[in-house]
Design a protein around this motif. Structure first.
Motif, PDB file in Angstrom:
ATOM      1  N   LYS A  50     -10.638  -1.204  -5.373  1.00  0.00           N
ATOM      2  CA  LYS A  50      -9.691  -0.124  -5.045  1.00  0.00           C
ATOM      3  C   LYS A  50     -10.353   1.115  -4.417  1.00  0.00           C
ATOM      4  N   THR A  85      -0.834   1.240   5.568  1.00  0.00           N
ATOM      5  CA  THR A  85      -1.902   0.288   5.866  1.00  0.00           C
ATOM      6  C   THR A  85      -2.985   0.959   6.700  1.00  0.00           C
ATOM      7  N   PHE A  88      -8.808  -4.474  -2.428  1.00  0.00           N
ATOM      8  CA  PHE A  88      -8.073  -3.696  -3.435  1.00  0.00           C
ATOM      9  C   PHE A  88      -8.259  -4.299  -4.815  1.00  0.00           C
ATOM     10  N   ALA A 147     -10.133   2.662  -1.450  1.00  0.00           N
ATOM     11  CA  ALA A 147      -9.271   3.576  -0.693  1.00  0.00           C
ATOM     12  C   ALA A 147      -8.382   4.397  -1.616  1.00  0.00           C
ATOM     13  N   LEU A 148      -7.910   3.796  -2.707  1.00  0.00           N
ATOM     14  CA  LEU A 148      -7.072   4.531  -3.659  1.00  0.00           C
ATOM     15  C   LEU A 148      -7.898   5.532  -4.459  1.00  0.00           C
ATOM     16  N   TYR A 179       0.819  -1.211   0.000  1.00  0.00           N
ATOM     17  CA  TYR A 179       0.000   0.000   0.000  1.00  0.00           C
ATOM     18  C   TYR A 179       0.855   1.263   0.000  1.00  0.00           C
ATOM     19  N   THR A 220      -5.213   3.069   4.599  1.00  0.00           N
ATOM     20  CA  THR A 220      -6.128   2.256   3.788  1.00  0.00           C
ATOM     21  C   THR A 220      -7.310   1.753   4.606  1.00  0.00           C
ATOM     22  N   GLU A 221      -7.033   1.108   5.741  1.00  0.00           N
ATOM     23  CA  GLU A 221      -8.120   0.509   6.517  1.00  0.00           C
ATOM     24  C   GLU A 221      -9.027   1.572   7.127  1.00  0.00           C
ATOM     25  N   THR A 245      -0.024   3.901  -2.967  1.00  0.00           N
ATOM     26  CA  THR A 245      -0.415   5.269  -2.611  1.00  0.00           C
ATOM     27  C   THR A 245       0.709   6.269  -2.848  1.00  0.00           C
TER      28      THR A 245
END
Length: 515
Positions: A453, A104, A449, A455-456, A28, A107-108, A32
């Protein structure tokens, strides 16, 4: 019991999980473009922005709640254990876990914000919610919720209360012994400490998440700052030793004195336990925040990993190594380094207490007992909130009356039990709980992901709005191709509806066409 839990941990904490934690963070970080570096200034700005509401808490309160989970026994006793079993080089791997884990954590926590829900007037969210909505596997979400309920409601609270009990015993003595039918012979100091913690805990957790947030936003920053100041003073008094300490940490990281892989294994294990990146606990507090865009809380939670490990854990490590207040265990009963008596347990706060005591006689033992009480107590509060959130999730499928009340009683009992039992068993239970959650959560966010995807996409959307210089950020999940983000869809619809009503008449015609 000790043998069984140790066997369980040998399976859960195999090298596969250790390298999965590191690999997920690197994965990640690359995806990112190292968000934990690029947006450092934005993390700081967001920390004090945002306001609480009737449904959610502010970004700073969410940070305080998540930090109360991150900053705890792991920062004091956990760092000691990492050094005691993995050598000073384990500290380097804790730094690596923190740096990679910050991505990480982004992301979470962003996922938790995207897929959060309103439940009885409060925001709820976390891995169980985003696993169901983004991954589409409700059975896996229920499995995570049950594992988290077991870990945060039963296994992990005992680690925190045990550290408090041991610190009080070291600082003020054990007192007389009392025989009990259920637990056998117990030290009076631990019985009194356990009872006190349980009673105060009950008062707060029966008051709900707002009371927890208000308590932690005051206590956590104050105690973390006081702890870092004490460490900074000790480091300044021994400033000439710093180059040698840094050299020892980096050198032992690659040639571990405690055997091949020990530094990496203990550094990653205690790093994940301390900063919780990838473990799946932080997203619960992140989901409760009231923000304009999901990426904002992801960035704030990424910053919390730095506070936990690079500041608080490093402060502990430097104090211990500078003063030489540590042993390094080798195979069996042997010691590779023995600076202290063999009776000093590595799985306890004694290394840290003795380190401060060596530099500031008369202060170390009582100060750590005081600091640990607040660090560990606020961590227990965070565990309760996490367990409560997962019960709220499970109640949608499993209709059992009195689940919330039962959780409070079980948690208070686990806290008392952990306080009076041995440190090794408490930590073994805690490691099992952390490892189980980490397995389920990390596998989940990696699968998510490859599915969509989210979070991205949220990060890219936030950066585009940031480049345009918008004053108020918005989040449109449908436009970004993110499904099942129901709260944000409804929020945007309400906002657009309000704007329409303010600019059109009853027939839908513009009130001021030239505006």
């Amino acid at each position: 019991m000790q043998s069984f839990v140790d066997f369980l941990n040998s399976i859960i904490w195999s090298p596969v999980l250790i390298y999965t934690c590191l690999g997920a963070g690197l994965f990640y970080s690359i995806l990112t473009r190292f968000v934990q570096i690029r947006h450092f200034s934005e993390m700081w700005r967001l920390l004090f922005s945002g306001k609480s509401s009737t449904k959610g808490i502010s970004s700073f309160q969410a940070l305080a709640v998540s930090l109360s989970g991150r900053v705890g026994t792991g920062n004091i006793a956990g760092v000691a254990a990492a050094i005691g079993f993995g050598g000073p080089g384990a500290v380097f791997w804790m730094w690596v876990v923190a740096f990679l884990g910050a991505a990480t954590a982004y992301t979470e926590s962003t996922l938790a914000q995207i897929y959060k829900e309103e439940d009885n007037g409060e925001f709820r969210g976390g891995p169980a919610y985003y696993i169901e909505k983004a991954m589409g596997q409700k059975w896996y979400a229920i499995l995570f919720a049950l594992a988290t309920l077991l870990a945060c409601g039963v296994m992990l609270p005992g680690v925190q209360s045990n550290a408090i009990g041991n610190a009080v015993e070291t600082a003020f003595g054990s007192g007389a012994m009392v025989d009990t039918a259920m637990f056998g012979a117990l030290e009076v100091s631990k019985v009194i400490t356990g009872a006190f913690i349980s009673i105060v805990l009950g008062f707060i957790i029966f008051g709900g998440v707002k009371r927890i947030a208000h308590f932690t936003q005051i206590v956590v920053p104050f105690m973390a700052l006081a702890y870092i100041i004490i460490a900074f003073v000790i480091i300044l008094l021994n400033i000439s030793e710093i180059p040698a300490v840094v050299s020892m940490i980096i050198g032992d990281a690659f040639t571990p004195m405690a055997g091949a892989g020990a530094a990496i294994g203990w550094g990653v294990k205690r790093g994940v336990y301390s900063n919780e990146a990838g473990q799946g606990t932080g997203p619960h507090a992140a989901a409760a925040a009231n923000v304009d865009h999901p990426a904002q809380q992801g960035l704030v939670q990424s910053f919390s990993v730095y506070i936990d490990t690079l500041l608080v854990c490093s402060a502990t490590a430097f104090m211990i190594i500078i003063t030489g207040a540590y042993n390094v265990h080798g195979p069996g009963e042997a010691y590779i380094v023995q600076n202290l008596a063999s009776s000093v347990a590595a799985n306890s706060p004694e290394f840290t207490q003795l380190a401060i005591e060596a530099a500031m006689p008369g202060l170390g033992k009582p100060f750590i007992a005081f600091a640990l009480f607040f660090f560990a107590f606020t961590t227990i509060l965070a565990y309760y909130y996490i367990a409560e959130t997962n019960i709220a999730y499970l109640r949608r499928t499993i209709k059992v009356p009195g689940m919330m009340f039962a959780l409070k009683v079980v948690l208070m009992s686990a806290v008392f039990y952990g306080c009076v039992r041995s440190a090794n068993l408490a930590w073994a239970f805690g490691d099992a709980g952390v490892g189980l959650m980490a397995w389920l959560n990390i596998v989940g966010i990696i699968i998510i992901f490859f599915i969509s995807k989210p979070a991205l996409k949220a990060l890219k959307d936030y950066e585009e709005q940031q480049a345009r210089g918008v004053e108020t950020y918005t989040f449109d999940p449908v436009k970004l191709g993110i499904k099942n983000a129901d709260y944000w869809e409804q929020r945007l619809a309400r906002r657009n509806g309000k704007q329409d009503s303010e600019t059109t008449d009853a027939d839908g015609k513009p009130i001021n066409p030239t505006a």
